[in-house]
Scaffold this motif. Sequence first.
Motif, PDB file in Angstrom:
ATOM      1  N   ARG A 234       0.846  -1.210   0.000  1.00 25.07           N
ATOM      2  CA  ARG A 234       0.000   0.000   0.000  1.00 25.07           C
ATOM      3  C   ARG A 234       0.872   1.246   0.000  1.00 25.07           C
ATOM      4  O   ARG A 234       0.607   2.213  -0.697  1.00 25.07           O
ATOM      5  N   ARG A 235       1.939   1.214   0.827  1.00 26.34           N
ATOM      6  CA  ARG A 235       2.818   2.388   0.904  1.00 26.34           C
ATOM      7  C   ARG A 235       3.533   2.596  -0.426  1.00 26.34           C
ATOM      8  O   ARG A 235       3.736   3.724  -0.860  1.00 26.34           O
ATOM      9  N   GLU A 238       1.179   4.090  -2.868  1.00 23.36           N
ATOM     10  CA  GLU A 238       0.994   5.503  -2.521  1.00 23.36           C
ATOM     11  C   GLU A 238       2.174   6.323  -3.036  1.00 23.36           C
ATOM     12  O   GLU A 238       1.998   7.381  -3.640  1.00 23.36           O
ATOM     13  N   HIS A 242       2.369   9.174  -5.931  1.00 28.82           N
ATOM     14  CA  HIS A 242       2.891  10.498  -5.577  1.00 28.82           C
ATOM     15  C   HIS A 242       3.999  10.921  -6.540  1.00 28.82           C
ATOM     16  O   HIS A 242       3.999  12.038  -7.048  1.00 28.82           O
ATOM     17  N   VAL A 286      -5.290   8.528  -3.066  1.00 30.94           N
ATOM     18  CA  VAL A 286      -4.022   8.233  -2.412  1.00 30.94           C
ATOM     19  C   VAL A 286      -4.198   8.239  -0.894  1.00 30.94           C
ATOM     20  O   VAL A 286      -3.695   7.381  -0.178  1.00 30.94           O
ATOM     21  N   HIS A 290      -3.175   4.992   1.641  1.00 30.95           N
ATOM     22  CA  HIS A 290      -2.319   5.089   2.818  1.00 30.95           C
ATOM     23  C   HIS A 290      -2.031   6.564   3.080  1.00 30.95           C
ATOM     24  O   HIS A 290      -1.258   7.169   2.357  1.00 30.95           O
TER      25      HIS A 290
END
Lengths: 411, 211
Positions: A234-235, A238, A242, A286, A290
């Motif tokens: 998940r991170r 994200e 980004h 986003v 997370h």
Amino acid sequence: MSTDTPTLWRAMGRNPVRFVFSSWPWRAFAYVVTGPVVALAWLAAVSVVLVVGLALTPVVVGLVVLACLPLTALPLAAVERNRLRWIDPRPAPSSHSAPERPGLQAWMRFRLREPMTWREFGYALLTAVLGVVDVVVPFTVIVGSTLQLAAPDLVRRGDQLAYGPGRTVDEPAEAWLAAGAGLLVLLAGLYLITALAGARAALARALLVRDAERELIEVRAARVRLADAFEAERRRIERDLHDGAQQRLTALIMTLGLARLDHPSPLLDRAHTEAKEALEELRDLVHGIHPPVLTDRGLGVAVEALAERSVIPVDVDIEVGRLPEAIESAAYFVVAEGLANVAKHSGASRARVTVRPGLVVEVQDDGSGGAEPGTGVRGLADRVAVHDGTVRLSSPAGGPTVLRVEIPCAS
Amino acid sequence: MRVVIAEDSVLLREGLTQILTRFGHDVTAVGDADALHDAVRADPPGIVVTDVRMPPGFRDEGLRAALSLRAEHPSLPVLVLSQYVEQSYAADLLETGGGIGYLLKDRVGDVTDFVTALHDVATGGTVIDPQVVRSLLARRRTPLERLTPREREVLTLMAEGRSNGAIARDLVVSEAAVIKHVGSIFTKLDLHVTPDDHRRVLAVLTLLRGT
């Protein structure tokens, strides 16, 4: 190994009279003396396999036969697991798995790759060696006790009992003394044989029986690893969004902004607005995957931010610092789901979030109650269960509704 | 005006440089917080524009760099840009005084507004993203309502004239916890350290006024 003491050991700790006249010494005796019989049968099978294998070695088949040597331990282990039941009432399942493919060849390959097969082979070798003890101990006890117990009878018939050169029993008084000693040897022998059986059974259980508890711990560890991997993923998503799409959209918005300066046009204005809306949506997405603030500043600040976004006023009371990331994430989504439900269904005018060390998370509202656990709460329960946590929803008609989550963790 | 930009994405660094150059500014662009520090030390600019998430950790390096720059050069205007805005970050920045800005990155696209905001910050003004302000207004709560139930208990005991140690004994918590609560009460009631005020008394007065 299971933690409860086997019945056999408890029986030995009981009143000696009850123990001696119980079935335990006989069961233990039967268990110990049949061990070498099984071991001998196995050794015979091994000899046959060895002889045949070595004889056929010039042909390749011989090597195959030799390679199958460990498989001889399989029937021995099956018999041993059965024998184990004589003195240990606990279930004794095998931990062999079903072969992946049908057919004899596939079966042999599968078994040879299984660690269990090799444990059983090791047990078979051990049992062949320990078989000597299994023979010597009962033999010594039987011979030692019966000869001494027979001493009075021997002496009466004019015979004598010799303990060694120059040490003989031929007086009736001495003979009765020897008989008494024989009785003691018999009693001690019963305990000794039972203890031996207990030790052999423990060995068999440790090597041959599937340990459900240990497997459970392994399964749990695997689940936690999976959840951690999921969290890391998940991170990563994200961050990818980004660094990728979010940056590109932002750059596009800047370029459109500059273009509007040089060539003002309604179309450019629309493109600019749409790009900004797209970025807004992406940002929300986003955040749902997370929230960056959770990684940066921890649960407390992230929950405060959630409370600020909530439509109804939320009191936040948090008494924990930084926690492991997976726990923070699970707790965060509990609060997010809880507050979303409060806003959607409860008709509440106020909610309260408390986070206490331990870790206990509570989302409470002053709404009308009667909430049913929906898919969201069930999803939370799954997520929390991975960390051995529990989710409870209390929502009596008339309220209040309390969503309470406990996740064991040092904080 | 000389502007130092800290932004790790080449795409956005170029976009920002292009916009600021167009409005006649002298731009120095760097890619991480360390380089930002070096650039400011070498030649203090009229304003610093920095991203929040930057190498090496890609967390809040830019924000921390902004805060430490402000500590080193209290009058250096800093405009922080970010892909998302958080109120707690805004609070940290606001505490450092005037000449501070905190905006969503897409605000840069409204070029004239952005350049105006940049000038405001450079001349000592404060510019906070409308999204942060909106969430602040949405709360519309009196300072007292911002206190947690535990903080309220602590404040009530403070009003009874108890010391931190006595409050800790009453509530069966550590004195350190009480000190933490008291600090949090001061923050939520907007009581900052000044040489002329006794914050404990002011906090109790707020409680008594009931606002």
